[in-house]
Design an enzyme around this catalytic site. Structure first.
Site, PDB file in Angstrom:
ATOM      1  N   GLY A  45       0.712  -1.280   0.163  1.00  0.00           N
ATOM      2  CA  GLY A  45       0.094   0.020   0.078  1.00  0.00           C
ATOM      3  C   GLY A  45       0.735   1.157  -0.082  1.00  0.00           C
ATOM      4  N   SER A 117       6.655  -4.266  -2.500  1.00  0.00           N
ATOM      5  CA  SER A 117       5.941  -2.791  -2.825  1.00  0.00           C
ATOM      6  C   SER A 117       6.285  -1.873  -1.822  1.00  0.00           C
ATOM      7  CB  SER A 117       4.400  -3.166  -3.192  1.00  0.00           C
ATOM      8  OG  SER A 117       3.983  -2.234  -3.812  1.00  0.00           O
ATOM      9  N   TRP A 118       5.156  -1.165  -1.228  1.00  0.00           N
ATOM     10  CA  TRP A 118       5.443  -0.240  -0.112  1.00  0.00           C
ATOM     11  C   TRP A 118       6.186  -1.178   1.094  1.00  0.00           C
ATOM     12  CZ3 TRP A 118       6.175   3.780   2.335  1.00  0.00           C
ATOM     13  CH2 TRP A 118       6.295   3.931   3.860  1.00  0.00           C
ATOM     14  N   ASP A 272       6.199  -5.244 -14.124  1.00  0.00           N
ATOM     15  CA  ASP A 272       5.849  -4.236 -13.213  1.00  0.00           C
ATOM     16  C   ASP A 272       5.245  -2.739 -13.497  1.00  0.00           C
ATOM     17  OD1 ASP A 272       5.210  -2.896 -10.850  1.00  0.00           O
ATOM     18  OD2 ASP A 272       6.650  -3.925  -9.639  1.00  0.00           O
ATOM     19  N   HIS A 300       3.490  -6.654 -11.221  1.00  0.00           N
ATOM     20  CA  HIS A 300       3.898  -6.226  -9.706  1.00  0.00           C
ATOM     21  C   HIS A 300       3.823  -7.231  -8.628  1.00  0.00           C
ATOM     22  CE1 HIS A 300       4.459  -3.472  -6.809  1.00  0.00           C
ATOM     23  NE2 HIS A 300       3.236  -3.504  -6.229  1.00  0.00           N
TER      24      HIS A 300
HETATM   25  N1  STX Z   1       1.344   0.995  -4.012  1.00  0.00           N
HETATM   26  C1  STX Z   1       2.204  -0.020  -4.152  1.00  0.00           C
HETATM   27  C2  STX Z   1       1.629  -1.319  -2.951  1.00  0.00           C
HETATM   28  O1  STX Z   1       2.312  -1.640  -2.095  1.00  0.00           O
HETATM   29  C3  STX Z   1       1.977   1.942  -4.657  1.00  0.00           C
HETATM   30  C4  STX Z   1       0.524  -2.000  -3.734  1.00  0.00           C
HETATM   31  N2  STX Z   1       0.167  -1.936  -4.685  1.00  0.00           N
HETATM   32  N3  STX Z   1      -0.997  -2.662  -5.007  1.00  0.00           N
HETATM   33  C5  STX Z   1      -1.129  -3.162  -3.967  1.00  0.00           C
HETATM   34  O2  STX Z   1      -0.222  -2.601  -3.089  1.00  0.00           O
HETATM   35  C6  STX Z   1      -2.301  -4.235  -3.613  1.00  0.00           C
HETATM   36  C7  STX Z   1      -1.849  -5.299  -4.274  1.00  0.00           C
HETATM   37  C8  STX Z   1      -2.610  -4.190  -2.204  1.00  0.00           C
HETATM   38  C9  STX Z   1      -3.324  -3.669  -4.699  1.00  0.00           C
END
Ligand code: STX
Length: 320
Positions: A45, A117-118, A272, A300
């Protein structure tokens, strides 16, 4: 969602709510082997919360698996979807401190930190603040909140690949405000009127959910369209983005020197669209000692089969 590459489903043997201060309670759980090697999973997120399937990246016979829901989301309270949501005490520094407080209270000296990701940004920030607490790092879909990363995904870059979905993302924003989408969304997401913030949150969350997999995943898009989930996710993400994670531009990659010695695997999907490979590449260039795994047939999401195989290979190797 194909999870065949992962370990079988398991249940936690311990759960709790850690009082982290400022009126916040952080949900945490432990599964796997109580005497195993500790690992902490940092979700994305920010604002997505954890899900039970995320326990399955780790061999339950080898690992003591810790999942936590970062402030304001998942099963943590107060939830950022609340009418009177106040995110003053939700920041990177708060999340890093919460993770460290949990480590100490679980009696863990060192743990593996696994973040996508985050979660990769938070893992880098946590490791740079507390390098001695981290035995290994596994980073997937690297994200560091630099200007170019936010502009790519939220200010029009990725529209080149998804012009159809981009139209849905910009629809809630009047034309005159579309030159600064993150700021325009901020005004709507934090409007107390659900008739304003709910449609904005759903459009924001669907854009992300619909573009994170190589092929569209209807179940994931529907799950992210639930108003309770979408409002917290969109508000927390947007709050971190308007504040640039409280980092200076490039700070997380510049901070590699303090953690260069930590055994690390970076896993990145070639296709990604959310956190494109440029960031993982910049991290790899700054940190050639870390193992760099590019998955050529993946986007991603950690739900991508090729990404899951690469992540499991990394956790299995680090299991010792
Ligand atoms: N946000 C990146 C991230 O952590 C910029 C993220 N992107 N999509 C998600 O998390 C979900 C899979 C939860 C939709």
């Amino acid at each position: 969602m194909d999870l065949d590459a992962l370990y079988p489903p398991i249940e936690p043997h311990e759960t709790g709510e850690l009082l982290v201060g400022d009126g916040h309670r952080m949900y945490w759980e432990v599964s796997g082997n109580p005497d195993g090697k500790p690992v902490v999973f940092l979700h994305g997120g920010p604002g997505s919360g954890t899900s039970p399937w995320q326990r399955r990246f780790f061999d339950p016979a080898a690992y003591r698996i810790v999942l936590l829901d970062q402030r304001g989301c998942g099963r943590s309270t107060p939830h950022a979807s609340a009418a009177d949501a106040d995110l003053r005490f939700v920041s990177t520094a708060h999340l890093v401190a919460d993770i460290e407080l949990l480590r100490r209270n679980l009696g863990i000296e060192q743990w593996q930190v696994f973040g996508g990701s985050w979660g990769s940004a938070l893992a880098l920030a946590y490791a740079q603040a507390h390098p001695d607490a981290v035995s290994e790092l596994i980073l997937r879909g690297v994200f560091t909140l630099r200007r170019a990363e936010l502009e790519w995904f939220y200010e029009g870059g990725a529209a080149a690949l998804f012009p159809d979905l981009w139209e849905e993302f910009i629809a809630p924003i009047p034309v005159l405000e579309r030159s600064h989408m993150i700021e325009a969304y901020h005004r709507r997401l934090f409007d107390p009127d659900p008739a304003v913030h709910e449609p904005a949150a759903i459009a924001w969350s669907r854009w992300e959910a619909a573009t994170v997999t190589l092929r569209p995943d209807a179940a994931q898009i529907e799950a992210m369209s639930d108003p309770h989930t979408a409002v917290a996710f969109a508000r927390i993400e947007n709050h971190f983005f308007v504040n640039r994670g409280w980092w200076t531009e490039g700070q997380l990659i510049a901070g590699v020197d303090g953690i260069r010695h930590i055994p690390t695997v970076i896993v990145q999907g070639r296709h990604d669209v959310c956190t494109p490979m440029m960031t993982a590449w910049d991290l790899h260039t700054a940190w050639p000692e870390a193992e760099f795994v590019v998955v050529d047939d993946a986007g991603h999401s950690a739900t991508e089969p090729g990404i899951q195989r690469a992540l499991r290979a990394a956790t299995d190797r680090f299991a010792g």
